[in-house]
Design a protein around this motif. Structure first.
Motif, PDB file in Angstrom:
ATOM      1  N   SER A 151       0.823  -1.206   0.000  1.00 16.44           N
ATOM      2  CA  SER A 151       0.000   0.000   0.000  1.00 16.44           C
ATOM      3  C   SER A 151       0.864   1.266   0.000  1.00 16.44           C
ATOM      4  O   SER A 151       0.572   2.234  -0.714  1.00 16.44           O
ATOM      5  CB  SER A 151      -0.920  -0.015   1.217  1.00 16.44           C
ATOM      6  N   GLN A 184      -4.714  -0.340   8.555  1.00 14.03           N
ATOM      7  CA  GLN A 184      -5.201  -1.061   7.379  1.00 14.03           C
ATOM      8  C   GLN A 184      -4.542  -2.429   7.244  1.00 14.03           C
ATOM      9  O   GLN A 184      -5.199  -3.417   6.910  1.00 14.03           O
ATOM     10  CB  GLN A 184      -4.943  -0.253   6.112  1.00 14.03           C
ATOM     11  N   ASP A 223      -2.080   5.046   9.425  1.00 15.24           N
ATOM     12  CA  ASP A 223      -3.091   4.579   8.478  1.00 15.24           C
ATOM     13  C   ASP A 223      -2.697   3.239   7.882  1.00 15.24           C
ATOM     14  O   ASP A 223      -3.517   2.321   7.779  1.00 15.24           O
ATOM     15  CB  ASP A 223      -3.296   5.585   7.347  1.00 15.24           C
ATOM     16  N   TYR A 224      -1.439   3.117   7.485  1.00 16.33           N
ATOM     17  CA  TYR A 224      -0.967   1.858   6.912  1.00 16.33           C
ATOM     18  C   TYR A 224      -0.975   0.742   7.951  1.00 16.33           C
ATOM     19  O   TYR A 224      -1.298  -0.404   7.636  1.00 16.33           O
ATOM     20  CB  TYR A 224       0.436   2.015   6.336  1.00 16.33           C
TER      21      TYR A 224
END
Length: 72
Positions: A19, A38, A34-35
């Motif tokens: 990602s 996720q 965020d990574y």
């Protein structure tokens, strides 16, 4: 259980790297949290589906039996 924990770690790291690389290519880099979130959610989903597959819960026969009318 140990193999599932190792799979969670592998899939979460793989998802985060993939990602982040896509975001770097398209110039939209997000914060690392965020990574991380996720990646963990994706890994848990994949491992739960793998666990259910190992136990035979997600077969087409099993799904078909859920929707069949029960005769009295």
């Amino acid at each position: 259980m140990k193999k599932y924990i190792l799979k969670v770690l592998f899939f979460s790291v793989a998802y985060m790297v993939f990602s982040a690389l896509l975001d770097i290519i398209f110039h939209e880099l997000k914060p690392m949290t965020d990574y991380l979130v996720q990646g963990v959610l994706f890994a848990i989903l994949v491992v739960v589906l793998k666990y259910l597959d190992d136990k035979g819960w997600n077969s087409w026969e099993r799904i078909g039996n859920l929707f069949k009318k029960q005769s009295k």
